[in-house]
Write a protein that holds these residues in place. Structure first.
Motif, PDB file in Angstrom:
ATOM      1  N   LYS A   1      35.733  48.732  36.355  1.00 32.64           N
ATOM      2  CA  LYS A   1      35.819  47.341  35.895  1.00 32.64           C
ATOM      3  C   LYS A   1      37.108  47.092  35.125  1.00 32.64           C
ATOM      4  O   LYS A   1      37.636  45.986  35.129  1.00 32.64           O
TER       5      LYS A   1
ATOM      6  N   VAL B   1      35.925  39.937  40.870  1.00 29.32           N
ATOM      7  CA  VAL B   1      35.272  40.903  41.747  1.00 29.32           C
ATOM      8  C   VAL B   1      33.937  41.312  41.145  1.00 29.32           C
ATOM      9  O   VAL B   1      33.853  41.659  39.967  1.00 29.32           O
ATOM     10  N   GLU B   2      32.892  41.234  41.975  1.00 27.49           N
ATOM     11  CA  GLU B   2      31.589  41.744  41.547  1.00 27.49           C
ATOM     12  C   GLU B   2      31.501  43.186  42.030  1.00 27.49           C
ATOM     13  O   GLU B   2      31.487  43.451  43.230  1.00 27.49           O
ATOM     14  N   LEU B   3      31.444  44.103  41.113  1.00 29.57           N
ATOM     15  CA  LEU B   3      31.513  45.521  41.425  1.00 29.57           C
ATOM     16  C   LEU B   3      30.124  46.151  41.350  1.00 29.57           C
ATOM     17  O   LEU B   3      29.399  45.950  40.382  1.00 29.57           O
TER      18      LEU B   3
ATOM     19  N   ALA C   1      39.633  46.352  37.920  1.00 32.03           N
ATOM     20  CA  ALA C   1      39.292  45.366  38.946  1.00 32.03           C
ATOM     21  C   ALA C   1      39.556  43.959  38.440  1.00 32.03           C
ATOM     22  O   ALA C   1      39.564  43.690  37.240  1.00 32.03           O
ATOM     23  N   SER C   2      39.767  43.065  39.368  1.00 31.78           N
ATOM     24  CA  SER C   2      39.941  41.653  39.047  1.00 31.78           C
ATOM     25  C   SER C   2      38.647  41.116  38.434  1.00 31.78           C
ATOM     26  O   SER C   2      37.556  41.533  38.808  1.00 31.78           O
TER      27      SER C   2
END
Length: 168
Positions: free
Chosen positions: A12, A19-21, A15-16
């Protein structure tokens, strides 16, 4: 679960925010083979059936046996590669037949579940997040005669209930 959460937290940071990670374990799609082989003279069939089963498991899931072998997502294995591997064993005279048996149930967490004989010559994953893994036990039939006769390995006496003998 704790390690998966740690991985998610770490990713996370990079990540942008849009973005749902999701971090999860892969699916394990088990494959099993039914193989008819003739052992070379002088090799104890009882011992080498077990050895061939172990060799097949290591060939199909090398990452489980060797530390520095990478896991391959979305992989496939052609039947000819399995035949070639088995024929290279010093205790095998020849491979008479090979059938791919795939796990068809969605219960990926155990070796239990439903299997069926595949008509395909290629074992391949059905999901992009899956890994092909070897079943705990393969079915090994022994060719005892010099000459292989297909009829000896066909028919109702040769079938296994729940795999190639299914009553609906």
């Amino acid at each position: 679960l704790y390690i998966l959460q740690e991985i998610g937290e770490y990713l996370k940071e990079y990540a942008s925010p849009f973005v749902e990670l999701t971090v999860k374990n892969p699916r394990y799609e088990r494959i099993k083979y039914r193989i008819a082989v003739r052992f070379r003279e002088g090799y104890d069939q009882g011992y080498y059936i077990g050895r061939l089963n172990e060799d097949l498991k290591e060939f199909l899931s090398p990452w489980a046996y060797k530390k520095h072998t990478s896991i391959s997502f979305g992989s496939s294995i052609h039947n000819s590669a399995v035949v070639h591997f088995v024929e290279k064993r010093e205790y095998i005279d020849y491979v008479a037949s090979l059938k791919l048996i795939e796990q068809i149930s969605e219960n990926d967490s155990s070796n239990e579940g439903e299997f069926e004989v595949s008509v395909s010559n290629v074992a391949e994953v059905r999901h992009p997040d899956a890994i092909l893994v070897s079943s705990d036990e393969h079915i090994i039939d022994i060719v005892t005669e010099e000459r292989y006769d297909t009829e000896d390995f066909e028919g109702i006496g040769y079938m296994i209930i729940g795999i190639d003998f299914v009553v609906n």
